[in-house]
Design a protein around this motif. Structure first.
Motif, PDB file in Angstrom:
ATOM      1  N   GLY A 139      35.773 -23.205  12.798  1.00  0.00           N
ATOM      2  CA  GLY A 139      35.315 -22.482  11.491  1.00  0.00           C
ATOM      3  C   GLY A 139      36.188 -21.147  11.716  1.00  0.00           C
ATOM      4  N   ALA A 140      37.616 -21.326  11.996  1.00  0.00           N
ATOM      5  CA  ALA A 140      38.413 -20.277  12.442  1.00  0.00           C
ATOM      6  C   ALA A 140      38.520 -19.354  11.080  1.00  0.00           C
ATOM      7  N   PHE A 141      38.782 -20.115   9.799  1.00  0.00           N
ATOM      8  CA  PHE A 141      38.953 -19.135   8.618  1.00  0.00           C
ATOM      9  C   PHE A 141      37.872 -18.412   8.127  1.00  0.00           C
ATOM     10  N   ARG A 142      36.669 -19.328   8.284  1.00  0.00           N
ATOM     11  CA  ARG A 142      35.343 -18.336   7.934  1.00  0.00           C
ATOM     12  C   ARG A 142      35.261 -17.138   8.781  1.00  0.00           C
ATOM     13  N   ALA A 143      35.273 -17.499  10.034  1.00  0.00           N
ATOM     14  CA  ALA A 143      34.991 -16.433  11.040  1.00  0.00           C
ATOM     15  C   ALA A 143      35.967 -15.130  11.160  1.00  0.00           C
ATOM     16  N   PHE A 144      37.461 -15.495  10.575  1.00  0.00           N
ATOM     17  CA  PHE A 144      38.339 -14.591  10.404  1.00  0.00           C
ATOM     18  C   PHE A 144      37.812 -13.623   9.085  1.00  0.00           C
ATOM     19  N   LYS A 145      37.314 -14.113   7.965  1.00  0.00           N
ATOM     20  CA  LYS A 145      36.972 -13.558   6.950  1.00  0.00           C
ATOM     21  C   LYS A 145      35.690 -12.691   7.211  1.00  0.00           C
ATOM     22  N   HIS A 146      34.927 -13.197   7.946  1.00  0.00           N
ATOM     23  CA  HIS A 146      33.546 -12.594   8.167  1.00  0.00           C
ATOM     24  C   HIS A 146      33.735 -11.294   8.833  1.00  0.00           C
ATOM     25  N   VAL A 147      34.566 -11.226   9.855  1.00  0.00           N
ATOM     26  CA  VAL A 147      35.200 -10.192  10.706  1.00  0.00           C
ATOM     27  C   VAL A 147      35.925  -9.045   9.839  1.00  0.00           C
ATOM     28  N   LEU A 148      36.563  -9.500   9.008  1.00  0.00           N
ATOM     29  CA  LEU A 148      37.251  -8.536   8.071  1.00  0.00           C
ATOM     30  C   LEU A 148      36.346  -7.824   7.034  1.00  0.00           C
ATOM     31  N   TYR A 149      35.265  -8.433   6.650  1.00  0.00           N
ATOM     32  CA  TYR A 149      34.315  -7.904   5.688  1.00  0.00           C
ATOM     33  C   TYR A 149      33.791  -6.587   6.146  1.00  0.00           C
ATOM     34  N   ASP A 150      33.828  -6.183   7.531  1.00  0.00           N
ATOM     35  CA  ASP A 150      33.486  -4.949   7.986  1.00  0.00           C
ATOM     36  C   ASP A 150      34.547  -4.073   8.105  1.00  0.00           C
ATOM     37  N   TYR A 151      35.708  -4.449   7.568  1.00  0.00           N
ATOM     38  CA  TYR A 151      36.976  -3.506   7.609  1.00  0.00           C
ATOM     39  C   TYR A 151      37.499  -3.412   6.134  1.00  0.00           C
ATOM     40  N   PRO A 152      37.046  -2.916   5.266  1.00  0.00           N
ATOM     41  CA  PRO A 152      37.402  -3.113   3.785  1.00  0.00           C
ATOM     42  C   PRO A 152      38.996  -2.831   3.585  1.00  0.00           C
ATOM     43  N   ASP A 153      39.704  -1.773   4.259  1.00  0.00           N
ATOM     44  CA  ASP A 153      40.881  -1.369   4.378  1.00  0.00           C
ATOM     45  C   ASP A 153      41.997  -2.714   5.003  1.00  0.00           C
ATOM     46  N   GLU A 154      41.305  -3.151   6.249  1.00  0.00           N
ATOM     47  CA  GLU A 154      42.270  -4.075   6.544  1.00  0.00           C
ATOM     48  C   GLU A 154      42.101  -5.441   5.866  1.00  0.00           C
ATOM     49  N   ARG A 155      40.921  -5.558   5.241  1.00  0.00           N
ATOM     50  CA  ARG A 155      40.693  -6.858   4.412  1.00  0.00           C
ATOM     51  C   ARG A 155      41.599  -6.826   3.117  1.00  0.00           C
ATOM     52  N   GLU A 156      41.596  -5.633   2.557  1.00  0.00           N
ATOM     53  CA  GLU A 156      42.697  -5.465   1.455  1.00  0.00           C
ATOM     54  C   GLU A 156      44.058  -5.731   1.881  1.00  0.00           C
ATOM     55  N   ARG A 157      44.475  -5.262   3.030  1.00  0.00           N
ATOM     56  CA  ARG A 157      45.826  -5.395   3.484  1.00  0.00           C
ATOM     57  C   ARG A 157      45.997  -7.000   3.849  1.00  0.00           C
ATOM     58  N   TRP A 158      45.093  -7.649   4.334  1.00  0.00           N
ATOM     59  CA  TRP A 158      45.262  -9.047   4.580  1.00  0.00           C
ATOM     60  C   TRP A 158      45.534  -9.775   3.406  1.00  0.00           C
ATOM     61  N   PHE A 159      44.799  -9.452   2.344  1.00  0.00           N
ATOM     62  CA  PHE A 159      45.090 -10.202   0.807  1.00  0.00           C
ATOM     63  C   PHE A 159      46.660 -10.049   0.463  1.00  0.00           C
ATOM     64  N   GLU A 160      47.023  -8.701   0.512  1.00  0.00           N
ATOM     65  CA  GLU A 160      48.605  -8.467   0.312  1.00  0.00           C
ATOM     66  C   GLU A 160      49.392  -9.091   1.281  1.00  0.00           C
ATOM     67  N   PHE A 161      49.035  -9.135   2.670  1.00  0.00           N
ATOM     68  CA  PHE A 161      49.852  -9.737   3.443  1.00  0.00           C
ATOM     69  C   PHE A 161      50.149 -11.306   3.286  1.00  0.00           C
ATOM     70  N   LYS A 162      48.796 -11.897   3.054  1.00  0.00           N
ATOM     71  CA  LYS A 162      48.648 -13.610   2.856  1.00  0.00           C
ATOM     72  C   LYS A 162      49.605 -13.659   1.419  1.00  0.00           C
ATOM     73  N   GLN A 163      49.421 -12.897   0.425  1.00  0.00           N
ATOM     74  CA  GLN A 163      50.276 -13.246  -0.725  1.00  0.00           C
ATOM     75  C   GLN A 163      51.706 -13.172  -0.587  1.00  0.00           C
ATOM     76  N   ALA A 164      52.100 -12.097   0.332  1.00  0.00           N
ATOM     77  CA  ALA A 164      53.413 -12.146   0.580  1.00  0.00           C
ATOM     78  C   ALA A 164      54.074 -13.229   1.450  1.00  0.00           C
ATOM     79  N   ARG A 165      53.291 -13.575   2.279  1.00  0.00           N
ATOM     80  CA  ARG A 165      53.823 -14.725   3.055  1.00  0.00           C
ATOM     81  C   ARG A 165      53.843 -16.100   2.019  1.00  0.00           C
ATOM     82  N   LEU A 166      52.874 -16.230   1.445  1.00  0.00           N
ATOM     83  CA  LEU A 166      52.823 -17.465   0.549  1.00  0.00           C
ATOM     84  C   LEU A 166      53.950 -17.430  -0.614  1.00  0.00           C
ATOM     85  N   ARG A 167      54.487 -16.271  -1.026  1.00  0.00           N
ATOM     86  CA  ARG A 167      55.363 -16.105  -1.824  1.00  0.00           C
ATOM     87  C   ARG A 167      56.682 -16.491  -1.186  1.00  0.00           C
TER      88      ARG A 167
END
Length: 363
Positions: A139-167
């Motif tokens: 359950g790595a993906f779920r656990a990763f998102k669960h931890v980031l939920y407590d860090y809204p700034d890093e959670r937002e940065r993760w979305f941007e980071f993931k999108q850049a890698r996908l692009r």
């Protein structure tokens, strides 16, 4: 060999957002696939139903005594389908032909590497250790998102980071098939309100939501609503909250449709400000249930991108628990309870007190 493997690179206008959706698309049953039209740059989704319909018609018109191959366009002319559907079937029949290229789907191991690469960029050692632990087991993906939920700034940065890698992967794939993409800049949005005014507008939208759910005086709630609480970044003094997060405790037999409708209205208002909104649900025992469904029509098979684990079992419950869940302690003791009485467990920002809590207390 398909023509796109033989020709030199050529320019093609593409919709990078559609390509991102196609790369991220997950069809657990393998019943559909996206294709890129090398003439128009459009992304087309072909379903298994279309392929089966084409094959059935091919068998009906095929003459076993004839050695001539079946002409696909003649087959499609005999289908009682709209012209657009026939065009999609022709795409499906051509598959790896000269014009249509199947779009690859991002593999789960690549998404795992994205998480690893992101963790390496984090400067907070404590958070870094928590995330490494989160992705080390099942359950790595779920656990990763669960931890980031407590860090809204890093959670937002993760979305941007993931999108850049996908692009980056999308651009690499386009290069591999001989395409030099032309990516149009998105329309310039109107000037965004100041962060201070955005906070105040979001607070006002929460108050409007509360009035709609429990009544002007808090004494006519939707049947089944037990408690409403504010969680997330808006409950803090963060000057530029990215979203509105509300936690609503409901009875097991509550009809969720009216609440989901009000949640969609709140989401639409927040999106108009460039922000998001979620209405999370919990049961009377303090267990997290999921979110309200974001679509007007809720039921199995209506939305191919629906990630609810039990779509339709309880109408308008979006239980994508593999993507997001809330800690039990947060559900049982949220930072700010709004109804049936105001209870605060954290320091309350002045604008939140004046714009939301004070009016609710007066009610």
């Amino acid at each position: 060999m398909p023509a796109w493997e033989e020709t030199p690179k050529r320019k093609l206008k593409v919709d990078i957002g559609m390509l991102e959706d196609a790369f991220s698309y997950r069809d657990p049953w393998g019943m559909s696939r996206h294709y890129l039209d090398l003439e128009t740059g459009q992304v087309i989704l072909i379903t298994e139903d279309a392929l089966l319909e084409l094959e059935r018609t091919r068998q009906e018109v095929h003459d076993p005594a004839s050695e001539e191959p079946v002409d696909s366009e003649q087959v499609l002319e005999q289908l009682d389908s709209p012209e657009r559907k026939r065009e999609e079937l022709l795409v499906a029949d051509r598959d790896y032909g000269d014009r249509y290229v199947p779009i690859p789907q991002d593999e789960s191991r690549q998404a795992y590497r994205d998480m690893e690469a992101f963790i390496a960029t984090i400067g907070n050692p404590q958070l870094q250790d928590r995330l490494w632990d989160a992705i080390s087991g099942r359950g790595a993906f779920r656990a990763f998102k669960h931890v980031l939920y407590d860090y809204p700034d890093e959670r937002e940065r993760w979305f941007e980071f993931k999108q850049a890698r996908l692009r980056q992967r999308i651009l690499g794939w386009l290069e591999s098939i001989g395409i030099e993409p032309i990516i149009e800049a998105p329309p310039v949005p109107p000037p965004e309100p100041s962060t201070a005014s955005i906070r105040s507008l979001l607070i006002a939208e929460v108050l409007a939501f509360m009035r709609a759910v429990v009544g002007e005086h808090g004494d006519t709630p939707l049947p089944g609503v037990i408690r409403i609480a504010l969680i997330g970044s808006l409950a803090t003094g963060k000057p530029d909250p990215r979203d509105v997060d509300l936690l609503v405790t409901v009875t097991d037999d509550m009809d969720l449709a009216p609440l989901a409708k009000l949640a969609r209205r709140l989401q639409g208002r927040a999106q108009g400000l460039g922000r998001g909104a979620d209405v999370f649900l919990a049961d009377p025992q303090g267990r997290y249930l999921g979110r309200t469904c974001p679509w007007k029509r809720c039921g199995p098979g209506i939305r191919t991108r629906c990630e609810a684990l039990h779509c339709g079992r309880r109408p308008y419950l979006y239980d994508d628990l593999h993507n997001l869940t809330l800690p039990r302690e947060l559900v049982q003791a949220p930072p700010i309870e709004l109804w049936p009485e105001v209870i605060t467990r954290v320091a309350v920002p002045q604008d939140l007190e004046q714009g939301l809590l004070a009016p609710l207390r007066r009610s």
